[in-house]
Design an enzyme around this catalytic site. Structure first.
Site, PDB file in Angstrom:
ATOM      1  N   HIS A 126     -10.503   5.248 -12.901  1.00 10.45           N
ATOM      2  CA  HIS A 126     -11.148   3.949 -13.084  1.00 10.45           C
ATOM      3  C   HIS A 126     -10.905   3.053 -11.874  1.00 10.45           C
ATOM      4  CE1 HIS A 126      -7.715   1.244 -14.264  1.00 10.45           C
ATOM      5  NE2 HIS A 126      -7.187   2.314 -14.816  1.00 10.45           N
ATOM      6  N   ASP A 176      -2.506   1.106 -10.574  1.00  7.42           N
ATOM      7  CA  ASP A 176      -3.350   1.202 -11.769  1.00  7.42           C
ATOM      8  C   ASP A 176      -4.693   0.533 -11.519  1.00  7.42           C
ATOM      9  OD1 ASP A 176      -4.291   1.487 -14.331  1.00  7.42           O
ATOM     10  OD2 ASP A 176      -3.076  -0.124 -15.166  1.00  7.42           O
ATOM     11  N   GLU A 188     -12.394   0.062 -17.553  1.00  8.76           N
ATOM     12  CA  GLU A 188     -11.414   0.848 -18.311  1.00  8.76           C
ATOM     13  C   GLU A 188     -10.412  -0.068 -18.979  1.00  8.76           C
ATOM     14  OE1 GLU A 188      -7.552   2.950 -18.969  1.00  8.76           O
ATOM     15  OE2 GLU A 188      -8.019   1.224 -17.706  1.00  8.76           O
ATOM     16  N   ASP A 238       1.596  11.859  -2.868  1.00 12.21           N
ATOM     17  CA  ASP A 238       1.284  13.047  -2.086  1.00 12.21           C
ATOM     18  C   ASP A 238       1.170  14.272  -2.986  1.00 12.21           C
ATOM     19  OD1 ASP A 238       0.830  14.751   0.034  1.00 12.21           O
ATOM     20  OD2 ASP A 238       2.884  14.698   0.791  1.00 12.21           O
TER      21      ASP A 238
END
Length: 318
Positions: free
Chosen positions: A126, A138, A172, A303
């Protein structure tokens, strides 16, 4: 007489003809079985490239009121940035608009030309943040890793057996509005063509864990195999179960998988022993806060998880 081509072995027809002319017999060998298609090896995803996308998302948020939330200018600017990269890389992109809470939201879908469109491997994240902050973990982290994996498909000239589709969802944070709109708009036939949906929501948490969605055994094993190769133990993802964009796909009967590095749950002593970091502290203390900036990322987790995204895409689509 027989015709021969200098430097080449006789063909089966030539050998047979010679045997018949000399009164010999012909022993026919069964044709060799077709060589199975070898799975293409996934490329390494440079974490520096992923972080460059995060830096751009951070700068977009900074220039647009400090966030990239649904219905805000920073969200549309984020979409424009991702779309421009995909268009330049040769993807067929489309933007789906929807309305939620009185504001316009966007889904961005990018298809890589080729592959069996009856078998689609779809990857998503999202692109919106909460209004309180820039949302770099986020879900800038999942959005950036998904983008860089898509760009690696183009960069390597990958020709998958299955069709590849990538998506960046809107709203979202308001309850998976964008992904739900997309899934609800698919016909039953189109839903059945999606053989896997992979979701990446928060994969660079600063006090990270390595959580794997356990909704589909085959997809779960794909990620577990990757981390086993690194010597990293995983745990089933439970904190965000049903709280991210895989939920509408799962509810529609589509197999789902994905990764998660943790949000506001507290890391246990056992988890700190297994993964490092600090026990008694949240996986991401800046979850849904203004401090979820480009400084709120663990490079090692980002990573590993970015490489795992590519590993799954290549493995499942070969």
């Amino acid at each position: 007489m027989t015709l021969s081509v200098p430097g080449r072995l006789p063909t089966a027809l030539t050998v047979a003809a010679a045997a018949l002319l000399t009164g010999g017999t012909v022993a026919w060998a069964a044709p060799a079985p077709a060589t199975p298609r070898a799975a293409a090896a996934a490329p390494d995803i440079p974490v520096a490239n992923v972080k460059a996308h995060l830096a751009r998302l951070q700068s977009i948020a900074t220039a647009n009121g400090g966030n990239r939330a649904h219905g805000r200018s920073g969200n549309k600017a984020s979409l424009d940035y991702v779309k421009s990269k995909l268009d330049a890389a040769g993807f067929a992109t489309s933007v789906q608009q929807f309305t939620s809470s009185g504001r316009t939201g966007y889904n961005l879908v990018a298809d890589w030309p080729g592959g069996d469109t009856g078998h689609v491997v779809m990857t998503g994240a999202h692109l919106d943040s909460v209004s309180a902050g820039p949302g770099i973990n986020d879900d800038g982290s999942g959005s950036a890793a998904t983008l860089e994996t898509a760009l690696a498909v183009s960069r390597t000239g990958y020709h998958p057996a299955k069709h590849l589709r990538f998506a960046w969802w809107g709203a979202e944070e308001l309850g998976m509005v964008g992904s739900r709109t997309y899934v609800n708009g698919l016909s039953a036939a189109d839903r059945s063509k999606i053989t896997a949906y992979l979701n990446f929501d928060m994969i660079g948490s600063p006090n990270p864990g390595y959580f794997v969605y356990d909704d589909d055994p085959a997809l779960e094993k794909t990620f577990q195999d990757y981390f086993t190769g690194l010597g990293i133990a995983t745990e089933p993802e439970t904190e965000g179960d049903g709280r991210s964009d895989h939920a509408p796909f799962k509810n529609a009967g589509i197999p789902v998988g994905g990764l998660f590095s943790g949000a506001d749950y507290i890391k246990t002593a056992a988890q700190a022993t297994k993964w490092g970091g600090t026990s008694g502290r949240a996986f991401d203390r800046c979850y849904h806060q203004a401090c979820d900036t480009s400084a709120n990322i663990d490079d090692t987790a980002l990573d590993h998880d970015s490489d795992a995204v590519a590993y799954a895409v290549w493995t499942l689509s070969s």
